[in-house]
Design an enzyme around this catalytic site. Structure first.
Site, PDB file in Angstrom:
ATOM      1  N   ASP A  11     -10.504 -73.125 -83.349  1.00 17.94           N
ATOM      2  CA  ASP A  11     -11.402 -74.158 -82.829  1.00 17.94           C
ATOM      3  C   ASP A  11     -12.728 -73.475 -82.474  1.00 17.94           C
ATOM      4  O   ASP A  11     -12.849 -72.833 -81.437  1.00 17.94           O
ATOM      5  CB  ASP A  11     -10.769 -74.818 -81.598  1.00 17.94           C
ATOM      6  CG  ASP A  11     -11.661 -75.916 -81.017  1.00 17.94           C
ATOM      7  OD1 ASP A  11     -12.852 -75.977 -81.384  1.00 17.94           O
ATOM      8  OD2 ASP A  11     -11.173 -76.702 -80.185  1.00 17.94           O
ATOM      9  N   TYR A  61      -9.458 -76.566 -74.174  1.00 17.47           N
ATOM     10  CA  TYR A  61     -10.046 -77.902 -74.304  1.00 17.47           C
ATOM     11  C   TYR A  61     -10.270 -78.169 -75.786  1.00 17.47           C
ATOM     12  O   TYR A  61     -11.147 -77.571 -76.402  1.00 17.47           O
ATOM     13  CB  TYR A  61     -11.378 -77.997 -73.550  1.00 17.47           C
ATOM     14  CG  TYR A  61     -11.876 -79.422 -73.474  1.00 17.47           C
ATOM     15  CD1 TYR A  61     -11.578 -80.228 -72.388  1.00 17.47           C
ATOM     16  CD2 TYR A  61     -12.617 -79.976 -74.520  1.00 17.47           C
ATOM     17  CE1 TYR A  61     -12.004 -81.546 -72.336  1.00 17.47           C
ATOM     18  CE2 TYR A  61     -13.043 -81.288 -74.476  1.00 17.47           C
ATOM     19  CZ  TYR A  61     -12.735 -82.070 -73.382  1.00 17.47           C
ATOM     20  OH  TYR A  61     -13.156 -83.383 -73.323  1.00 17.47           O
TER      21      TYR A  61
HETATM   22  C1  PLP Z   1     -16.260 -79.693 -76.639  1.00 15.86           C
HETATM   23  C2  PLP Z   1     -15.102 -79.130 -77.342  1.00 15.86           C
HETATM   24  C3  PLP Z   1     -14.234 -79.939 -78.099  1.00 15.86           C
HETATM   25  C4  PLP Z   1     -14.411 -81.438 -78.171  1.00 15.86           C
HETATM   26  O1  PLP Z   1     -15.606 -81.784 -78.766  1.00 15.86           O
HETATM   27  P1  PLP Z   1     -16.235 -83.248 -78.486  1.00 15.86           P
HETATM   28  O2  PLP Z   1     -17.489 -83.251 -79.276  1.00 15.86           O
HETATM   29  O3  PLP Z   1     -16.424 -83.366 -77.019  1.00 15.86           O
HETATM   30  O4  PLP Z   1     -15.268 -84.226 -79.007  1.00 15.86           O
HETATM   31  C5  PLP Z   1     -13.207 -79.336 -78.779  1.00 15.86           C
HETATM   32  N1  PLP Z   1     -13.014 -78.009 -78.717  1.00 15.86           N
HETATM   33  C6  PLP Z   1     -13.816 -77.198 -78.005  1.00 15.86           C
HETATM   34  C7  PLP Z   1     -13.550 -75.740 -78.002  1.00 15.86           C
HETATM   35  C8  PLP Z   1     -14.875 -77.729 -77.284  1.00 15.86           C
HETATM   36  O5  PLP Z   1     -15.660 -76.930 -76.551  1.00 15.86           O
END
Ligand code: PLP
Length: 437
Positions: free
Chosen positions: A237, A136
């Site tokens: 990420d 995600y």
């Molecule tokens: C939640 C999440 C996102 C997206 O972040 P938002 O603030 O919802 O835009 C991206 N990467 C990871 C790993 C996340 O858990």
């Protein structure tokens, strides 16, 4: 159902809803939220890890009040402001060396990952991106395009290739999981496309929304070696599991790797919207006016983020994530020995997952039981959501300030909730309107 929750549906769209139970909140302090019925509930989600210092932390209140009382504009698009410069300097000082060049600020993990995806392909001229199944990376068009989570309804990018994230529990062992993904990657490079067409590999150092999967030992080191060999940029990420939550400041540190680009969001702002990308100067200065939204670099949000980073250092909150996370983990392991529904407990620090299965041998996912358990836990006073590509992993991302006593209390509530679900005390009808994901 409370008055506020029912009223909400008369004015607010469902499109951003991801609901597990009818919670309506009027306030909060520390690890507790106050409902509009006056009930105090223990918050083990912290709004998906965003409220990293808990609710109403005095350091964030003070920083926000200061920044707002003499506001240095609302944006960094067309002027410099001090909170952003201080925050960028701080982030660069935290490494990694390879990435320490320049910082870009956004509002969310989504806009940050989208910016990285556009920037790496534009700057390198390579059209392809690798990411993991179940990943995600965000909810905007450009961040969904490089994600692999099955709950998403957006299209994937034409140049995206998804690779299975090693799942040690499903594969039966860490070695089997690691070897399967590594040979999959080598087969891709040998038969599907040349590795020098790939601009970047987006990784999650722990795959949180995909099921809180912890990579096998040595896995990301092997991925890093492949990336270096072929000039592929490694993007970590860290949006959910970074910034102290795993027990290290950066979650990739557990894997002994050094990414080229690091993405922060969620807990960075301690509850205010801000994200950041850290990377080498040559990439991060690719072009001016390339990725901007009007109130990016908002000084109030940047001041909050700086207070978060300073508080994590001053209060040794990464150490608390290790210590209190260890206590939480041990309590969950004890629960696992008594509840047949629990198939696996995993994670690092205060990023933990509990996988529910209806049969330990086949590891069949217990998605219905996961939904009933979080619903019942909420009734009993604990906020917890579930994640996973099969919707059966309870996710623990409490505030980094959570205490040992709160950890034990939360697990006691979960114990009761699991017992009630096992004994068939919770009717399916409660889930109507709470489909989760
Ligand atoms: C939640 C999440 C996102 C997206 O972040 P938002 O603030 O919802 O835009 C991206 N990467 C990871 C790993 C996340 O858990």
């Amino acid at each position: 159902m409370s008055g506020l929750y029912a009223r909400e549906s008369q004015s607010i769209s469902r499109m951003a809803h991801l609901r597990f139970f009818p919670q309506a909140v009027v306030g909060g302090r520390g690890a507790y939220l106050t409902g509009d019925d006056g009930r105090q509930v223990l918050d083990f989600s912290a709004s998906w890890g965003s409220a990293s210092l808990g609710h109403s932390h005095p350091a964030i209140c003070a920083a926000v009040n200061r920044a707002l009382s003499d506001q240095a504009g609302a944006s960094y698009l067309s002027s410099a402001n001090e909170p952003c410069v201080l925050l960028a300097e701080k982030l660069l000082s935290l490494g990694p060396e390879r990435a320490s060049g320049r910082v870009w600020f956004g509002h969310s993990g989504s806009d940050a990952n989208e910016t990285v995806a556009r920037m790496v392909t534009a700057a390198t001229g390579r059209p392809r991106i690798l990411a993991f199944e179940g990943a995600y990376h965000g909810g905007t068009v450009g961040s969904m395009a490089v994600s692999g989570h099955p709950a998403q309804q957006g299209a994937r990018a034409a140049g995206l290739t998804l690779v299975p994230y090693p799942n040690s529990y499903a594969a039966g062992s860490a070695e089997a999981a690691r070897d399967a993904t590594l040979s999959h990657l080598e087969r891709l490079f040998a038969t599907e496309f040349a590795p020098d067409e790939v601009a970047a590999f987006f990784i999650e150092p722990i795959q949180s929304d995909g099921g809180m999967l912890v990579p096998p030992d040595g896995f990301f080191q092997a991925v890093e070696a492949l990336c270096r060999k072929h000039g592929i940029l490694l993007v970590s990420d860290e949006v959910k599991v970074g910034i102290g939550r795993s027990g290290r400041f950066h979650a990739y540190e557990h894997s002994g790797i050094e990414p080229d680009i690091v993405v922060f969001g969620k807990g960075l702002g301690g509850g205010l919207p801000i994200s950041a990308v850290v990377g080498p100067e040559a990439l991060m200065n690719h072009a001016a006016a390339f990725s901007l939204q009007t109130v990016h670099g908002n000084p109030v949000c940047a001041a909050a983020a700086l207070a978060v980073l300073e508080t994590i250092e001053r209060e040794r909150l990464a150490e608390n994530a290790t210590r209190t996370g260890g206590i939480l983990r041990a309590a969950l392991d004890r629960l696992a020995s008594r509840h047949a529904l629990i198939g696996d407990v995993r994670g690092h620090g205060l990023a933990l997952g509990v996988e529910l299965v209806s049969d330990a041998a086949s590891r069949a996912p217990a998605a219905r039981e996961a939904a009933l358990t979080v619903y019942r836990a909420f009734e009993l006073g604990l906020v917890l959501y579930y994640v996973g590509v099969r919707s059966n992993v309870l996710e623990f991302t409490p505030p980094l300030t959570v205490t040992a006593e709160e950890a034990e209390k939360g697990v006691a509530i979960l114990d009761q909730a699991l017992t009630d679900v096992r004994d068939g005390k919770i009717g399916e009808d409660v889930l109507c309107g709470f489909a989760g994901w």
